[in-house]
Design a protein around this motif. Structure first.
Motif, PDB file in Angstrom:
ATOM      1  N   ILE A 253       0.812  -1.213   0.000  1.00  0.00           N
ATOM      2  CA  ILE A 253       0.000   0.000   0.000  1.00  0.00           C
ATOM      3  C   ILE A 253       0.850   1.269   0.000  1.00  0.00           C
ATOM      4  N   ASN A 254       2.172   1.127   0.102  1.00  0.00           N
ATOM      5  CA  ASN A 254       3.045   2.292  -0.026  1.00  0.00           C
ATOM      6  C   ASN A 254       3.288   2.660  -1.483  1.00  0.00           C
TER       7      ASN A 254
ATOM      8  N   LYS B 163       2.431   3.638  -5.395  1.00  0.00           N
ATOM      9  CA  LYS B 163       1.508   4.624  -5.967  1.00  0.00           C
ATOM     10  C   LYS B 163       0.555   3.933  -6.940  1.00  0.00           C
ATOM     11  N   PHE B 164      -0.728   3.967  -6.619  1.00  0.00           N
ATOM     12  CA  PHE B 164      -1.759   3.415  -7.490  1.00  0.00           C
ATOM     13  C   PHE B 164      -3.081   4.092  -7.146  1.00  0.00           C
TER      14      PHE B 164
ATOM     15  N   ARG C 135      -5.316   4.250  -3.455  1.00  0.00           N
ATOM     16  CA  ARG C 135      -4.385   3.857  -2.408  1.00  0.00           C
ATOM     17  C   ARG C 135      -4.938   4.175  -1.014  1.00  0.00           C
TER      18      ARG C 135
ATOM     19  N   ARG D 215      -5.614   1.513   2.060  1.00  0.00           N
ATOM     20  CA  ARG D 215      -5.049   1.657   3.396  1.00  0.00           C
ATOM     21  C   ARG D 215      -6.131   1.586   4.468  1.00  0.00           C
TER      22      ARG D 215
END
Length: 318
Positions: A116-117, A119-120, A123, A127
């Motif tokens: 989840i860190n 970039k998409f 996001r 999280r």
């Protein structure tokens, strides 16, 4: 002239001597952040802890005017350790649960934080999903989960659960056979099967650890990745040379938190035994002695684990 130069050179030296180093400044900042906990511990927890230790050394009798304490020394501890046939098995079962749960929680939380860190799109929503189990297992929602309404609905679904349990047993047997077929050692097979069996508990217990790892990942400067990529490093090399070394100190923090969270979980065998002894049997002396022995076991495990992890992390960073 020489005296003036000496004074001019000495003045910065005296200022540096009076000033704080960077390490001292960080230490003061750390004490500032933990000051609410220290204040709450002194005002709210210190007195009950002392009172609990007094109970463990006494035989408490409830009277019409309150209670009476008869000092019995360490007889309650002797009864817990040498006489009670259920205490030692419950303690061992809790330790085994810890050994099987904590490594899986750390691996899962670090893997989830790394995912989840990236970039998409969506996001932030992803999280929130990973942290949602922490909210669902706290406060009023946890009370609703244990309420009569949900218990009654669970009784209606009992027959379906029996069928699902038999299907799950077949799937676990197939999974175990598959692991043995690829020639894995038995202890690794048992560890993986236990991890899959406890996946629901692992996800619930990983919310805070994911946030801590995520904060550590976001604190890594992007320029380090850019420089290593220019030098020809792959994503795998970036992970082992930059990401993991810079976030490895957080493994100690999350490991300590996971151990404490697992040991204080009201569902484990030891906490249930202490709760039953104190509140169902009204045996406050023996229950308090059980709690103190349990606390000593937790402290020993935390001390050993912290020393081992600190050495491993420092060796890996160097």
């Amino acid at each position: 002239m020489m005296q003036q130069l000496t004074k001019q050179k000495g003045q910065p030296f005296r200022k540096r001597r009076k000033g704080l180093t960077l390490r001292q400044q960080k230490a003061r900042l750390g004490y500032f952040f933990i000051s609410p906990f220290l204040l709450g511990f002194l005002l709210l927890f210190l007195t009950p802890i002392i009172q609990s230790f007094i109970y463990s050394l006494s035989d408490l009798t409830v009277t019409s005017s309150g209670y009476e304490l008869n000092y019995v020394g360490f007889s309650n501890f002797n009864r817990v350790i040498r006489v009670d046939p259920n205490f030692t098995p419950a303690l061992l079962q809790t330790v085994i649960q810890l050994i099987s749960m904590v490594p899986v929680i750390l691996i899962f939380s670090f893997f989830a934080a790394t995912l989840i860190n990236a970039k998409f799109k969506g996001r932030g929503f992803a999280r929130s999903i990973f942290f949602l189990p922490v909210i669902l297992t706290s406060g009023i929602i946890l009370a609703m989960e244990n309420s009569d309404l949900i218990l009654s609905s669970a009784q209606v679904m009992a027959e379906e659960d029996m069928q699902n349990t038999s299907m799950q047993m077949m799937q676990f047997l197939q999974f175990r056979r598959l692991l043995f077929a690829i020639n894995l050692p038995p202890f690794i097979v048992n560890f993986l099967v236990a991890a899959v069996d406890q996946i629901y508990d692992v996800v619930i217990a990983s919310g805070v650890q994911i946030l801590i790892f995520l904060a550590g990942l976001q604190s890594i400067p992007v320029t380090l990745y850019e420089a290593s990529t220019i030098d020809g490093a792959t994503a795998w090399e970036n992970f082992w040379k930059i990401t993991f070394p810079m976030t490895s100190p957080l493994i100690i923090v999350n490991a300590v938190y996971s151990v404490i969270n697992t040991f204080t979980n009201p569902d484990n065998e030891m906490m249930s035994s202490i709760h039953y002894t104190i509140f169902s049997q009204s045996n406050f002396g023996v229950g308090s002695a059980m709690a103190w022995v349990y606390l000593a076991a937790v402290a020993i495990i935390l001390a050993i684990m912290s020393v081992v992890l600190i050495k491993l992390v420092s060796r890996y960073q160097h």
